[in-house]
Design a protein around this motif. Structure first.
Motif, mmCIF file in Angstrom:
data_model
loop_
_atom_site.group_PDB
_atom_site.id
_atom_site.type_symbol
_atom_site.label_atom_id
_atom_site.label_comp_id
_atom_site.label_asym_id
_atom_site.label_seq_id
_atom_site.Cartn_x
_atom_site.Cartn_y
_atom_site.Cartn_z
ATOM 1 N N ASN A 106 -3.607 8.942 0.025
ATOM 2 C CA ASN A 106 -4.101 7.792 0.787
ATOM 3 C C ASN A 106 -3.612 6.475 0.189
ATOM 4 N N ALA A 107 -2.809 5.768 0.965
ATOM 5 C CA ALA A 107 -2.270 4.487 0.498
ATOM 6 C C ALA A 107 -3.379 3.492 0.200
ATOM 7 N N ALA A 108 -4.405 3.442 1.026
ATOM 8 C CA ALA A 108 -5.491 2.477 0.805
ATOM 9 C C ALA A 108 -6.164 2.724 -0.541
ATOM 10 N N THR A 109 -6.377 3.977 -0.887
ATOM 11 C CA THR A 109 -6.989 4.314 -2.178
ATOM 12 C C THR A 109 -6.080 3.883 -3.322
ATOM 13 N N GLN A 110 -4.784 4.166 -3.199
ATOM 14 C CA GLN A 110 -3.840 3.782 -4.252
ATOM 15 C C GLN A 110 -3.724 2.261 -4.368
ATOM 16 N N ILE A 111 -3.736 1.570 -3.246
ATOM 17 C CA ILE A 111 -3.645 0.105 -3.260
ATOM 18 C C ILE A 111 -4.890 -0.482 -3.906
#
Length: 138
Positions: A106-111
């Motif tokens: 999940n990009a949002a989690t990584q961001i």
């Protein structure tokens, strides 16, 4: 069991087998992902998420510069020598679990994790980018 019932059962299995064979010969993997797994399939999607999470243009640009250099916006980027993982190349990647259990995809989690890291270690993404420019890492 009658022959017609067996044919009705066998026909869908044959069709599915044929589809699987065609997919395999084309190099396409047929796998089922869990319904809850949020994934980001493109750099453009990850960038759009980051834009929403980082409304300040200067901070977004600094964050984007780091991510471009570290992973080229690839959520599953892995450094072969160090094992660093994801958009922001967390080392180890499992550190990002503190931002969400879907940290691998999940990009949002990584961001979110990356922003928290940059803010806590450097004060801001812009300060992290300044450090990155001077050292080629952050």
């Amino acid at each position: 069991m009658s022959v017609s019932v067996i044919r009705r059962i066998a026909a869908p299995k044959k069709a599915l087998t044929a589809v699987a064979l065609v997919a395999a010969s084309a190099g396409i993997a047929m796998t089922a992902a869990p319904a809850h797994a949020a994934t980001t399939s493109s750099a453009a999607q990850a960038q759009a998420i980051a834009h929403k999470m980082i409304p300040d243009a200067a901070q977004y640009n600094a964050f984007a510069n780091i991510v471009k250099h570290e992973s080229n916006w690839n959520v599953s980027a892995t450094n072969a020598s160090s094992g660093a993982y994801g958009l922001v190349q967390a080392l180890p990647g499992s550190k990002m679990a503190s931002a969400g259990s879907d940290w691998k995809t999940n990009a949002a989690t990584q961001i979110k994790w990356g922003l928290d890291y940059m803010n806590s270690r450097y004060g801001s993404p812009a300060a992290a980018w300044n450090f990155w420019q001077a050292n080629n890492w952050y």
